[in-house]
Design an enzyme around this catalytic site. Structure first.
Site, PDB file in Angstrom:
ATOM      1  N   TYR A 132      44.295  53.597  40.213  1.00  0.00           N
ATOM      2  CA  TYR A 132      44.710  54.994  40.067  1.00  0.00           C
ATOM      3  C   TYR A 132      45.151  55.616  41.392  1.00  0.00           C
ATOM      4  O   TYR A 132      45.539  56.781  41.423  1.00  0.00           O
ATOM      5  CB  TYR A 132      43.561  55.837  39.515  1.00  0.00           C
ATOM      6  CG  TYR A 132      43.335  55.666  38.037  1.00  0.00           C
ATOM      7  CD1 TYR A 132      42.800  54.490  37.538  1.00  0.00           C
ATOM      8  CD2 TYR A 132      43.641  56.677  37.144  1.00  0.00           C
ATOM      9  CE1 TYR A 132      42.574  54.318  36.189  1.00  0.00           C
ATOM     10  CE2 TYR A 132      43.427  56.517  35.790  1.00  0.00           C
ATOM     11  CZ  TYR A 132      42.889  55.338  35.318  1.00  0.00           C
ATOM     12  OH  TYR A 132      42.674  55.180  33.979  1.00  0.00           O
ATOM     13  N   LYS A 179      34.575  42.863  37.928  1.00  0.00           N
ATOM     14  CA  LYS A 179      35.283  41.614  37.618  1.00  0.00           C
ATOM     15  C   LYS A 179      35.344  40.806  38.931  1.00  0.00           C
ATOM     16  O   LYS A 179      36.413  40.354  39.367  1.00  0.00           O
ATOM     17  CB  LYS A 179      36.691  41.942  37.070  1.00  0.00           C
ATOM     18  CG  LYS A 179      37.452  40.764  36.525  1.00  0.00           C
ATOM     19  CD  LYS A 179      37.016  40.324  35.143  1.00  0.00           C
ATOM     20  CE  LYS A 179      37.773  39.088  34.688  1.00  0.00           C
ATOM     21  NZ  LYS A 179      37.276  38.493  33.456  1.00  0.00           N
ATOM     22  N   ASP A 212      34.615  42.269  30.879  1.00  0.00           N
ATOM     23  CA  ASP A 212      34.977  41.792  29.526  1.00  0.00           C
ATOM     24  C   ASP A 212      33.725  41.530  28.697  1.00  0.00           C
ATOM     25  O   ASP A 212      33.664  41.864  27.510  1.00  0.00           O
ATOM     26  CB  ASP A 212      35.898  40.566  29.580  1.00  0.00           C
ATOM     27  CG  ASP A 212      35.569  39.611  30.709  1.00  0.00           C
ATOM     28  OD1 ASP A 212      34.879  40.016  31.657  1.00  0.00           O
ATOM     29  OD2 ASP A 212      35.989  38.437  30.654  1.00  0.00           O
ATOM     30  N   ASP A 236      37.435  54.093  32.628  1.00  0.00           N
ATOM     31  CA  ASP A 236      38.309  54.798  31.703  1.00  0.00           C
ATOM     32  C   ASP A 236      38.321  54.080  30.355  1.00  0.00           C
ATOM     33  O   ASP A 236      38.130  54.691  29.295  1.00  0.00           O
ATOM     34  CB  ASP A 236      39.727  54.841  32.303  1.00  0.00           C
ATOM     35  CG  ASP A 236      40.663  55.686  31.471  1.00  0.00           C
ATOM     36  OD1 ASP A 236      40.180  56.594  30.779  1.00  0.00           O
ATOM     37  OD2 ASP A 236      41.887  55.434  31.504  1.00  0.00           O
TER      38      ASP A 236
END
Ligand code: NAI
Length: 343
Positions: A132, A179, A212, A236
Site C-alpha cells: 500500500y 508469508k 494461506d 485487509d
C-alpha cells in the site's frame, strides 16, 4: 492517547460522510450517538471524487487540519477507481495522519448466524506500509513492478500495539500472520520483530501462522485465533474474510489509530449496488462509533449503545436486507434509538 474518563460532555469531532451508502450510515450513526446522550459538534468535511471536481484534490487540506485539531474523526467509505484514476483517499488519509494501527474486531452478533458459535477475533492490521506504500511503476511495456515496503520500526510499533491491546483487553494470544517462508526478507523481518516484542509480553501467548493457512483455519475454525497481528494487505483480505464469518460487511467495525489522531470507520466500502436506496445496514459504522466513544472516554454511552444493539439483534424482529430482513436503514435506526432511550 485515549482519554480514560470523559471530562466533558460535548466533543468537537470531524465527520467525513463519504460516498455511496456513506452518508446514509453516517446519518444513522449520528442519530444513535445523539440518542445515547453524548453531544457532539460535528465538523463535516468531504473527500473523494466529487470533491476533486470542485477543488482539484481528493483530500483538501482542511480535512486533515480538522482531524489534526479534533484528534478524532468518524468516517464513511470513500470510493477508489479500479486499475486507473486517483490514489485511494483512504490510504492517503491513513498515511498522512500516520494512523498506523487498524483494529478490526470480528465478533458474532446474537441471532445472526455466524459460521462458528461465539466468534470473537481482533485483527490488528499494519496500516501505512506494505504494497500500500504506493511504490508502483511500469518498468517497460508488459513489465510492472510494485514494491513491498516493510520497515523494522513499522513492524515493531504494530506488534507492540497488538500485544498492548491484548493485555488491555484481557486477551490470551497474539498470532503473527505472515508469508516469511517465501518473502524471507520483508516478512522475515516482520516475524523476527514479532518474536522480540513477544518476549517483552510474557503474559500473552505468541503464535505464528502463514497467511494461506490462516485463511483456511479461519474458515474451518475461527475460534482457533484470538488477536491477529499482520501486514497491511494480509490484514485487509483477512478482515473481509472475517466479516464473512460473522454475517457480512454490514456489521464489522474498525478503527485507524495513530499517536496523535484516530479515525473510526467500518470495514465495508461504498456499496454502490444499494447506495441511495435506504437499504444499508448501519451496524458496522455504529459499532465503529462504539469504539470511538470508548476512545473518547464515553464508556457509559458506548456500553448503552452496545447493549441496545445486542438486544435488538437478539429480538430478531428488525433486520436489514443484507441479513435477510426487510428493514430500511431508517427503520433499523429508529428501533435502535428507541431501545437506547429506554436502556
Ligand atoms: P463494498 O464493501 O462496498 O461492497 C461489497 C458488498 O457488500 C456489496 O454487495 C454491498 O452491497 C455489501 N455491503 C457493504 N456494506 C454494506 C452495508 N453496510 N449494508 C449492507 N450491505 C453492505 O465493497 P466493493 O464493492 O468492493 O467496493 C466499493 C467501493 O468502496 C470501491 O470503490 C472501494 O474502493 C471502496 N472501499 C472503500 C473503503 C473505505 O473507504 N474504507 C473500504 C472498502 C472499499
Amino acid at each position: 492517547m485515549a482519554a480514560t474518563e470523559a471530562t466533558r460532555t460535548k466533543h468537537t469531532l470531524t465527520l467525513i460522510p463519504g460516498d455511496g451508502i456513506g452518508p446514509e450510515v453516517a446519518t444513522a450513526t449520528q442519530r444513535v450517538i445523539e440518542a445515547s446522550g453524548v453531544t457532539i459538534d460535528w465538523e463535516v468535511h468531504n473527500a473523494g471524487a466529487e470533491v476533486a471536481e470542485k477543488r482539484g484534490t481528493t483530500l483538501p487540506p482542511e480535512v486533515l487540519d480538522s482531524i489534526r485539531k479534533n484528534k478524532v474523526a468518524l468516517k464513511g467509505p470513500i470510493g477508489t477507481p479500479i486499475g486507473k484514476g486517483f490514489r485511494s483517499v483512504n490510504v492517503t488519509l491513513r498515511q498522512a495522519l500516520d494512523l498506523y494501527s487498524n483494529v478490526r474486531p470480528v465478533k458474532s452478533l446474537p441471532g445472526v448466524e455466524p459460521r462458528f458459535e461465539g466468534t470473537d477475533i481482533v485483527i490488528v492490521r499494519e496500516n501505512t506500509e506494505d504494497l500500500y506504500a504506493g511504490l508502483e511503476l511500469m518498468l517497460m511495456p508488459g513489465i510492472a513492478q510494485s514494491i513491498k515496503l516493510i520497515t523494522e520500526k513499522g513492524s515493531r510499533r504494530i506488534c507492540e500495539y497488538a500485544f498492548d491491546y491484548a493485555e488491555r483487553m484481557g486477551r490470551m494470544r497474539v498470532t503473527a500472520v505472515h508469508k516469511a517462508n517465501i518473502m524471507k526478507i520483508t516478512d522475515g523481518m516482520f516475524l523476527e520483530v514479532f518474536r522480540k516484542v513477544a518476549q517483552a509480553h510474557p503474559r500473552i501467548e505468541p503464535a505464528e501462522m502463514i497467511v494461506d493457512a490462516c485463511a483456511m483455519n479461519l474458515v474451518r475454525n475461527a475460534n482457533k485465533v484470538d488477536v491477529i497481528v499482520t501486514e497491511n494487505l494480509y490484514g485487509d483480505i483477512l478482515s473481509d474474510l472475517g466479516a464473512g464469518l460473522v454475517g457480512g460487511l454490514g456489521i464489522v467495525p474498525g478503527a485507524n489509530i495513530g499517536q496523535d489522531a484516530a479515525v473510526f470507520e467500518a470495514v465495508h466500502g461504498t456499496a454502490p449496488d444499494i447506495a441511495g436506496k435506504g437499504l444499508a445496514n448501519p451496524t458496522a459504522l455504529i459499532q465503529s462509533a462504539v469504539m470511538m466513544l470508548h476512545h473518547l472516554g464515553e464508556s457509559t454511552a458506548a456500553n448503552k449503545i452496545e447493549k441496545s444493539l445486542l438486544e435488538l439483534y437478539a429480538r430478531a424482529e428488525i433486520r436489514t436486507g443484507d441479513l435477510g430482513g426487510s428493514a430500511t436503514t431508517d427503520q433499523f435506526t429508529d428501533a435502535l434509538s428507541k431501545l437506547i432511550a429506554t436502556t
